[in-house]
Design a protein around this motif. Structure first.
Motif, short mmCIF file in Angstrom:
data_model
loop_
_atom_site.label_atom_id
_atom_site.label_comp_id
_atom_site.label_asym_id
_atom_site.label_seq_id
_atom_site.Cartn_x
_atom_site.Cartn_y
_atom_site.Cartn_z
N VAL A 320 26.43 35.11 56.32
CA VAL A 320 26.93 36.55 56.34
C VAL A 320 26.98 36.73 54.59
O VAL A 320 27.50 35.75 53.96
CB VAL A 320 28.21 36.58 56.81
N LEU A 321 26.78 38.04 54.41
CA LEU A 321 26.66 38.24 53.03
C LEU A 321 28.27 38.56 52.78
O LEU A 321 29.06 39.30 53.68
CB LEU A 321 25.88 39.41 52.60
N PRO A 322 28.88 38.35 51.34
CA PRO A 322 30.22 38.61 51.22
C PRO A 322 30.74 40.12 50.82
O PRO A 322 29.76 40.90 50.74
CB PRO A 322 30.26 37.65 49.85
N GLN A 323 31.91 40.19 51.05
CA GLN A 323 32.46 41.39 50.95
C GLN A 323 33.74 41.12 49.77
O GLN A 323 34.80 40.85 49.89
CB GLN A 323 33.23 42.00 52.11
N GLY A 508 46.71 35.28 54.49
CA GLY A 508 45.86 35.90 54.11
C GLY A 508 45.58 37.27 54.07
O GLY A 508 46.13 37.85 55.16
N LEU A 509 45.21 38.33 53.13
CA LEU A 509 45.29 39.68 53.28
C LEU A 509 43.85 40.15 53.20
O LEU A 509 43.22 40.07 51.95
CB LEU A 509 46.24 40.33 51.84
N ARG A 510 43.48 40.73 54.19
CA ARG A 510 42.08 41.28 54.22
C ARG A 510 42.12 42.84 53.96
O ARG A 510 42.88 43.57 54.53
CB ARG A 510 41.45 41.40 55.75
N ILE A 511 41.50 43.20 52.83
CA ILE A 511 41.57 44.47 52.20
C ILE A 511 40.39 45.20 52.62
O ILE A 511 40.30 46.59 52.43
CB ILE A 511 41.75 44.65 50.68
N GLU A 512 39.51 44.76 53.52
CA GLU A 512 38.34 45.40 53.88
C GLU A 512 37.97 44.90 55.25
O GLU A 512 37.80 43.75 55.51
CB GLU A 512 37.25 45.49 52.97
N ALA A 513 37.71 45.71 56.40
CA ALA A 513 37.31 45.08 57.64
C ALA A 513 36.04 44.37 57.48
O ALA A 513 35.27 44.69 56.80
CB ALA A 513 37.32 46.21 58.65
#
Length: 684
Positions: A320-323, A508-513
């Protein structure tokens, strides 16, 4: 009290829960998707309190005595004032570029890498140098030149997993748990490794490949997949460039012709190629076994192309390519004087492929000190590294660090390198400092490394050392932060996230789905906007546009031209979960938990030389010799020996890098083959 944080004893950056009582670290446990009784255990983490409170910790600044007989204790003001005075002296006498900052891996590559880059750029020196030519960054470079960034394998969700030159059971336990879980739930496991590791014993297929020849295997697999029409034609047509060129070059590597050179059979190559191409989703985990070989760049490019060719790129259970997190770039490279080139100027593509990785060919530090090429270095700050043990050709490295006029070392413990220093600054451990690690900004989610206790003794966290030095060098405006939290908030400002937010979200805080197949609505971060099987950028610079289009080139094994005198193929040993490179080998609890410094040799070779288990052996190459204890094992094949890695600080007679060379480097990444070399051995 339980505190969420990150363990940075190694580069895995495992999320953990630390137990603290009355400002004292009691213990820590790693977080995992598995139940506690099924989790893999990390010896370092189990010994966290032993490491943090080790009586061998450096806890006060040290300055070399004028008569050279040792060190005397000093306060921080005296030590930093002396350090700043040396910065100014060398700038006046030889120019700011005569000062270099050499980084090891122990302080992380996120914000702790940005801070010294910022300081050095403001000072006028381009010479902040990492160790990425031999660890990770050269592979990141290869991924990036193929599809724009390094891909992350989702092994836990894969149906087929190739582990290529990696042994996560000794390095990244979270990843290892994902591999084991997938295997238990029906995934096929392929391990490509010259050593019969624990993971190789569990594999459905184990390819015991010849060290340094992985690129030929990747090209043979590509040829087989194309020839048998097993590739994802739709993905190739819509999202790649250079397929015809790749097809033409790969045809030079049919399985029948390359198998013998790889120590494999053509049937093995075909079986792995077919299994990987036809089992979806499939993930490839490439690792440090590919590093420290001259051909790491093209080898990794070829492996990266396998992902795209089979349509496993940016798919669930694939790679998977990173975000990445849109943090502010704080390195201030624009403040460098115009026309000032780094000592790594021979490697311009490697220096510039990333906005933040910067200069990563550490061997150039030795060249600039000893040969004064491309210009002389007069002062080096070594932060969280031990080059006398971890850099290739230890004899030459020691000569360099003995010669350099001023040496400053920042570390938790006294090391071989620190013994040569003029100033030693005691660093805080990962439990004593708050920082933003690279693993948390190169991909969602963000997880903060929290300080859970105050620094031991009079040690300081890295950020404080850099900030205080920066202010002494005249950059108070550029280092206005009095705390790590202020600096992190500034860097995270574009995201709208703060340290307070991160502490409120300890998991952890995900700032983009999480998104897959991002290439459908946004181009790859390559010049063409597509996966590049052929790179115009590389071709224009005089490098192969397609990996191995001109063949493998010179034998990738060091000293292969002297194999009559040095008939055994030596490889550096696997990483030991108890230690990180040369670190922590003076912690009694870790030393008691396993074997010592060993050399593994096959029973046939042992019988031929009348060597018994436990014999002391001397291993020699044209560069030098070491002493280790014999261990008879079938983990290696006849004609090959595996030498323990990282023991040179504990016992200088066992410094594996006394055997290695840094003479022949990759033209692209500056990488030398220091992992595989011809050698000979005899009983002491």
């Amino acid at each position: 009290m339980i505190v969420d944080t990150v363990c940075r004893f190694c580069s895995s950056c495992c999320p953990i829960e630390a137990e603290v009582q009355y400002n004292r670290l009691i213990g820590a446990r790693r977080k995992s998707f598995l139940d506690p009784d099924k989790r893999l255990t990390c010896a370092k983490l189990a010994a966290a309190a032993d490491i943090v409170y080790s009586p061998a910790r450096l806890t006060t600044p040290l300055i070399k005595k004028e008569d050279g007989t040792g060190f005397r204790e000093a306060g921080w003001d005296e030590a930093l004032d002396l350090m700043a005075a040396q910065f100014f002296r060398h700038r006046q006498e030889s120019g700011p570029q005569s000062v270099a900052w050499l980084r090891g891996m122990a302080a992380d590559w996120g914000a702790p890498w940005d801070y010294p880059n910022r300081l050095m750029h403001l000072f006028g020196s381009p010479n902040t140098i990492g160790n990425g030519s031999i660890c990770f960054v050269a592979r990141d470079f290869a991924h990036s030149y193929t599809y724009g960034s390094m891909a992350f394998p989702e092994a836990k969700s894969a149906r087929c997993i190739i582990v290529w030159g990696k042994n996560d059971g000794n390095t990244a336990l979270g990843a290892a748990e994902g591999i084991h879980w997938a295997k238990e739930h029906g995934a096929k496991l392929i391990v490509i490794d010259p050593v019969r590791t624990a993971l190789a014993r569990k594999a459905d297929i184990w390819l015991q490949i010849k060290p340094g020849h992985d690129g030929l295997l990747a090209m043979a697999m590509i040829n087989e997949i194309i020839k048998e029409n097993l590739y994802d034609a739709d993905f190739v047509e819509r999202y790649t460039v250079g397929f015809a060129a790749l097809q033409q070059v790969a045809a030079q590597y049919p399985a029948d012709q390359v198998a013998e050179r790889l120590w494999l059979s053509a049937e093995q190559i075909r079986e792995v190629a077919h299994l990987y191409a036809t089992t979806k989703p499939a993930a490839i985990i490439d690792g440090n076994g590919l590093d420290m070989h001259r051909e790491v760049f093209d080898t990794t490019r070829a492996i990266a192309m396998l992902r795209a060719l089979t349509g496993n790129l940016d798919k669930p259970g694939g790679d998977v390519l990173p975000q990445p997190i849109a943090v502010r770039n704080i390195q201030m490279k624009d403040r460098l004087p115009e026309g000032v080139l780094p000592i790594t100027q021979q490697y311009p593509l490697f220096n510039t492929f990333s906005e933040t990785w910067g200069n990563q060919v550490q061997g150039c530090v030795v060249d600039a000190i000893l040969d004064e090429a491309p210009y002389p270095l007069k002062m080096v700050v070594v932060q969280s590294g031990n080059p006398l043990v971890t850099m290739a050709d230890s004899k030459r490295t020691r000569e360099a660090f003995t010669k350099v006029e001023t040496l400053v070392v920042i570390d938790l413990f006294m090391t071989e390198t620190a013994q040569l220093a003029d100033v030693i600054l005691p660093a805080a451990s990962c439990f004593e400092k708050t920082q933003l690690n690279r693993s948390s900004i190169r991909n969602n989610p963000i997880i903060l490394q929290n300080a859970v206790i105050t620094p031991v003794g009079d040690s300081w966290p890295d950020w404080k050392i850099v900030f205080e030095l920066g202010r002494r060098l005249g950059f108070s405006a550029e280092f206005p932060w009095q705390t790590a939290e202020e600096a992190i908030d500034y860097q995270l400002e574009p995201t709208g996230v703060t340290v307070e937010n991160l502490r409120d979200n300890g998991q952890g805080l995900r700032i983009e789905a999480l998104r897959y197949e991002k290439y459908r609505d946004q181009p790859f971060k390559t010049p063409s906007g597509k996966v590049e099987f052929f790179s115009n950028q590389l071709a224009a610079a005089g490098f192969p546009g397609v990996p191995f289009e001109n063949g493998l080139g010179e034998n990738p094994i060091s000293f292969a031209d002297q194999s009559e005198d040095y008939p055994l193929l030596g490889i550096s040993g696997s990483r030991d979960i108890r230690f990180t490179n040369s670190q922590f080998r003076r912690i009694p609890a870790l030393l008691k938990a396993g074997t010592g410094c060993m050399v593994d040799l096959h029973p046939d070779d042992a019988a031929r030389q009348n060597i018994a288990e436990g014999d002391r052996l001397r291993i020699e190459t044209p560069k030098g010799e070491v002493e280790m204890t014999a261990r008879i094992a079938t983990t290696v094949c006849p004609g090959m020996v595996r030498l323990a890695w990282g023991w040179g600080d504990y016992d200088p007679r066992a410094n594996l890098n006394a055997l290695t060379e840094d003479d022949k480097r990759s033209r692209v990444t500056g990488t030398s083959t220091s992992r595989s070399f011809m050698c000979r051995l005899r009983k002491v």
